[in-house]
Design a protein around this motif. Structure first.
Motif, mmCIF file in Angstrom:
data_model
loop_
_atom_site.group_PDB
_atom_site.id
_atom_site.type_symbol
_atom_site.label_atom_id
_atom_site.label_comp_id
_atom_site.label_asym_id
_atom_site.label_seq_id
_atom_site.Cartn_x
_atom_site.Cartn_y
_atom_site.Cartn_z
ATOM 1 N N UNK A 47 50.164 39.163 25.555
ATOM 2 C CA UNK A 47 50.525 40.532 25.194
ATOM 3 C C UNK A 47 49.302 41.334 24.769
ATOM 4 N N UNK A 48 48.340 40.667 24.169
ATOM 5 C CA UNK A 48 47.121 41.358 23.746
ATOM 6 C C UNK A 48 46.177 41.585 24.925
ATOM 7 N N UNK A 49 45.945 40.555 25.724
ATOM 8 C CA UNK A 49 44.946 40.646 26.793
ATOM 9 C C UNK A 49 45.470 41.323 28.052
ATOM 10 N N UNK A 50 46.774 41.315 28.261
ATOM 11 C CA UNK A 50 47.336 41.986 29.422
ATOM 12 C C UNK A 50 46.886 41.375 30.731
ATOM 13 N N UNK A 51 46.510 42.238 31.669
ATOM 14 C CA UNK A 51 46.222 41.796 33.037
ATOM 15 C C UNK A 51 44.954 40.955 33.151
ATOM 16 N N UNK A 52 44.088 40.954 32.135
ATOM 17 C CA UNK A 52 42.866 40.153 32.220
ATOM 18 C C UNK A 52 43.063 38.745 31.671
ATOM 19 N N UNK A 53 44.254 38.438 31.177
ATOM 20 C CA UNK A 53 44.481 37.154 30.512
ATOM 21 C C UNK A 53 44.166 35.966 31.410
ATOM 22 N N UNK A 54 44.515 36.066 32.672
ATOM 23 C CA UNK A 54 44.330 34.927 33.572
ATOM 24 C C UNK A 54 42.872 34.635 33.872
ATOM 25 N N UNK A 55 41.975 35.559 33.538
ATOM 26 C CA UNK A 55 40.552 35.355 33.822
ATOM 27 C C UNK A 55 39.817 34.667 32.683
ATOM 28 N N UNK A 56 40.455 34.540 31.526
ATOM 29 C CA UNK A 56 39.752 34.084 30.329
ATOM 30 C C UNK A 56 39.380 32.607 30.395
ATOM 31 N N UNK A 57 38.145 32.321 30.014
ATOM 32 C CA UNK A 57 37.717 30.939 29.846
ATOM 33 C C UNK A 57 38.153 30.471 28.455
ATOM 34 N N UNK A 58 38.529 29.218 28.340
ATOM 35 C CA UNK A 58 39.009 28.724 27.051
ATOM 36 C C UNK A 58 37.866 28.463 26.079
ATOM 37 N N UNK A 59 36.849 27.760 26.510
ATOM 38 C CA UNK A 59 35.788 27.355 25.596
ATOM 39 C C UNK A 59 34.907 28.536 25.239
ATOM 40 N N UNK A 60 34.747 28.806 23.938
ATOM 41 C CA UNK A 60 33.898 29.907 23.513
ATOM 42 C C UNK A 60 32.429 29.597 23.772
ATOM 43 N N UNK A 61 32.092 28.327 23.855
ATOM 44 C CA UNK A 61 30.739 27.899 24.226
ATOM 45 C C UNK A 61 30.837 26.937 25.399
ATOM 46 N N UNK A 62 31.135 25.687 25.112
ATOM 47 C CA UNK A 62 31.430 24.703 26.154
ATOM 48 C C UNK A 62 31.966 23.458 25.470
ATOM 49 N N UNK A 63 32.610 22.607 26.230
ATOM 50 C CA UNK A 63 32.982 21.273 25.776
ATOM 51 C C UNK A 63 32.240 20.292 26.678
ATOM 52 N N UNK A 64 31.562 19.332 26.074
ATOM 53 C CA UNK A 64 30.774 18.366 26.835
ATOM 54 C C UNK A 64 31.229 16.935 26.550
#
Length: 355
Positions: free
Chosen positions: A178-195
């Motif tokens: 609801x907050x991100x709207x149409x761009x939600x599907x483009x978001x990467x989960x990791x704010x940096x990375x997971x290794x």
């Protein structure tokens, strides 16, 4: 506390992030028990502009020297440093050579999402560009990055990174559509990375699971950072549990192999009791049957690992060293010296393990 947030990172790129010098010490035979000290330290070695960390480490920098003194005082064998600006191998090598006396012949670093422009208006300010529109909050690509240092060989060809994993691909996620709207599907989960950085400890493989989820703050009633923090921690929990929905930056699916030895490291920005975390965020890992929590502590501050502003949020436990249940914990501690200035608002946390 820092503010933070197609699948093709090649093995060649990852190899560029690792050194490959041979250790100078004589290793014990593979069947001998090995005691090693594994640590995590959010060292606040981030800088306001790209390239400044390299410049600082090329000379004598007071904060970097103080960080190095903390590391030297704790004699760590495997170390994750959070908030270490990514600049390829340059800063990693300079810090090891100029400040750590070259004691770590192996290291791994790789690109992170912080400061990488998304081309989208993620912070809803009506403008494109800036730290709030990056895949992870940052003033430039690589700010608030991380590095793994090791006295044991890193198995470069087996490293897995999850920089590009999409938030939408986590089943039953907390993604605030609801907050991100149409761009939600483009978001990467990791704010940096997971290794997942496998290390050869005298013939036995130890998987170092490194991450640094975003702080669950600096947002609004939608709690987008709190929900992201929760799901970043869940990514680690699901990886440990072998979830088949996960895919890494080379397109390889699945989580950690069943029965593999591991230690999860990093500033998770989540306290089990206090702070702004979504309820149960860090418990997703702490409650796993395969995870041990040695609960490292210090004499005056208990299990807290970060000295934040009083009274809010105050001292919190946010930095973790969590070994798998097949490893023997010998000792553990939070390095929190009293009456001295400290180079970071976080403290180094270590656990001694028999591999």
């Amino acid at each position: 506390m820092s503010r933070l947030v197609a699948v093709t990172v090649t093995l060649a790129v990852m190899a560029a992030g690792c050194s490959s010098m041979k250790p100078t010490a004589t290793d014990p035979a593979p069947d001998e028990p090995s005691s090693i000290r594994v640590a995590t330290f959010n060292a606040s070695l981030n800088r306001p502009v790209a390239g400044q960390l390299v410049t600082d480490l090329s000379g004598e920098d007071a904060q970097a020297r103080a960080v190095a003194d903390v590391i030297a005082a704790n004699s760590t064998d495997v170390l994750l440093v959070n908030e270490f600006d990514y600049s390829g191998q340059d800063a990693v090598t300079l810090f090891n050579d100029n400040y750590l006396d070259g004691q770590y012949p192996y290291s791994f670093t790789a690109p992170v999402n912080t400061g990488v422009d998304s081309g989208l208006d993620l912070d809803k300010d009506g403008e494109l560009g800036g730290p709030g529109d990056a895949w992870g909050f940052g003033q430039f690509p690589g700010q608030y990055g991380m590095v793994v240092y090791s006295k044991f060989p890193i198995l470069t060809d087996s490293v897995r990174t999850f920089q590009n994993f999409l938030w939408k691909d986590m089943p039953d996620s907390l993604l605030p559509r609801d907050y991100y709207g149409e761009v939600a599907d483009a978001l990467r989960l990791s704010s940096k990375a997971h290794w997942d950085v496998p290390i050869d400890v005298n013939g036995k493989t130890l998987h170092v699971l490194a991450s640094h989820p975003t702080p669950p703050s600096f947002d609004g009633p939608e709690d987008r950072n709190g929900k992201r923090n929760h799901d970043e921690i869940r990514l680690s929990a699901d990886y440990i549990s072998g979830a088949d929905y996960l895919y890494d930056d080379n397109g390889v699916r699945g989580g950690l192999e069943d029965g593999a030895s591991f230690v999860m490291l990093g500033d998770q920005n989540s306290d089990p009791v206090d702070g702004d975390s979504v309820a149960g965020a860090i418990a997703q890992v702490l409650d796993l049957p395969r995870v041990q929590d040695p609960a490292p502590g210090s004499a005056e501050h208990g299990t807290d690992t970060a000295d934040f502003a009083d009274p809010t949020p105050g001292d919190l436990r946010v930095d973790y060293v969590l070994p798998s249940d097949d490893l023997t914990v010998i000792d553990s501690a939070v390095h929190w010296p009293s009456g001295t200035e400290h180079p970071s608002d976080h403290r180094l946390v270590w656990v001694d393990l028999e591999i």
